[in-house]
Design a protein around this motif. Structure first.
Motif: not given
Length: 352
Positions: A81-85, A104-107, A137-138
């Motif tokens: 849940f922390c791709y951007s951060q 990656l698996i990104i939420d 990307s989910r």
């Protein structure tokens, strides 16, 4: 085989001013960031497999540049849940990077598409000339009025000249999530997860393990496509509770029989009976010898007609190991042992 992940927090037994290349599996992003805190100041090539990617702890310096790093590969098979951060600021520290591999698996609350990769990553790495990626990307609880098509996603990759980018967009209303999966082609990983009916096809000689998932039924033609796309497939996991279009036994003679030459492990724990038939019917599939099967015991008993059905006997005789799941311990009859004459081991897992 499961990957072993190291966990050492700030007690890191690695100090070197000479080390230039490192391949490592770590439990969390924290271990990865500690390794990049200056103790490996000559590191140029870094391959890291991270089990969990989380928020960055406030005591970690995220401003220190990693000027010596030229090649960075990050793999994480669990959702973040922390791709951007977390991921984006880490990559911004690698201004001299020439090669980047991301898996990656990104939420997030939006699809992370080609435009995002450009703005978040590529524009900040001026020396990057080789970018390999495999990203899911989910979006959970997605807004059905704002659905983006696969064509929309493909447009966002129009400025990616070095690699062909394959994408696939899926919406799963029962579980209420949307997924956009895209990757640079040729595909480079040994696994390909959560394949749906929208699978775009291709040839994936490096892939050894796949999982299949959809809320729509998989028909026989879909499995033909899968066998052609993954010719060296060894492990297959299937999750689908939707019934196939029914065919009589007489109709089976007109189907193309699918041969799984290298398959060693078949996991059919969360499936409709039809998919157990799909693999055990000798009129539909040819299984290799010495295969391992994971299946619900009651489902297996039903599909094989209490271990007497002729249509499933040939492939069942090739099973060497079986993992049986069910709501209680079952007595294995004489018919069971006769039906699986080459069985070397079995085990039960009780489901309450």
């Amino acid at each position: 085989m499961d990957v072993g992940y190291l966990s050492f927090h700030d007690e890191i037994p690695i100090f070197s001013s000479l080390l230039r290349e490192l391949h490592i599996n770590v439990s969390s992003l924290t271990e990865c960031l500690y390794l990049l805190d200056g103790r490996l100041n000559q590191l140029r090539i870094f391959y890291v497999n991270i089990k969990i990617i989380h928020h960055i702890a406030p005591n970690i310096d995220m401003k220190k540049k990693l000027d010596n790093l030229r090649c960075f590969s990050l793999i994480s098979k669990n959702e973040t849940f922390c791709y951007s951060q977390s991921i984006v600021p880490l990559l911004h520290r690698m201004s001299n990077l020439k090669r980047l591999d991301l898996y990656l698996i990104i939420d997030e609350n939006k699809f992370i598409d080609g435009n995002c990769l450009n703005n978040d990553i590529i524009n900040h790495l001026p020396r990057l000339n080789h970018f390999i990626f495999n990203i899911q990307s989910r979006i959970y609880e997605y807004n059905q009025t704002d659905i983006r098509s696969n064509e929309d996603i493909q447009i966002t990759f129009k400025t990616f000249p070095n690699h062909k980018v394959i994408s696939c967009v899926d919406f799963f209303p029962e579980q209420n999530f949307a997924r956009c999966h895209y990757y640079s082609y040729p595909y480079t990983m040994e696994n390909y997860d959560k394949i749906s009916n929208n699978f775009p096809g291709g040839l994936f000689k490096c892939v050894r393990e796949i999982s299949l998932f959809d809320e729509r039924p998989f028909q026989h033609e879909f499995f033909i496509k899968i066998s052609e796309a993954f010719p060296f497939l060894q492990k297959l996991t299937l999750e689908n509770f939707q019934s196939q279009n029914k065919k009589s036994d007489e109709d089976d003679q007109y189907l193309s029989i699918i041969e799984y030459s290298y398959l060693t492990e078949l996991r059919l724990l969360d499936v409709h009976d039809d998919y157990i038939e799909q693999f055990l019917f000798h009129s539909k599939s040819v299984l290799p010898n010495n295969i391992s099967l994971s299946v619900q015991y009651d489902f297996l008993k039903r599909v094989t007609n209490h271990f007497t059905r002729e249509q499933t006997r040939i492939n069942s005789a090739k099973i060497k190991h079986v993992f049986l799941a069910g709501p209680g311990q079952h007595h294995l009859s004489k018919d069971f042992y006769q039906y699986f004459p080459n069985l070397q081991s079995y085990c039960f897992s009780l489901i309450t």
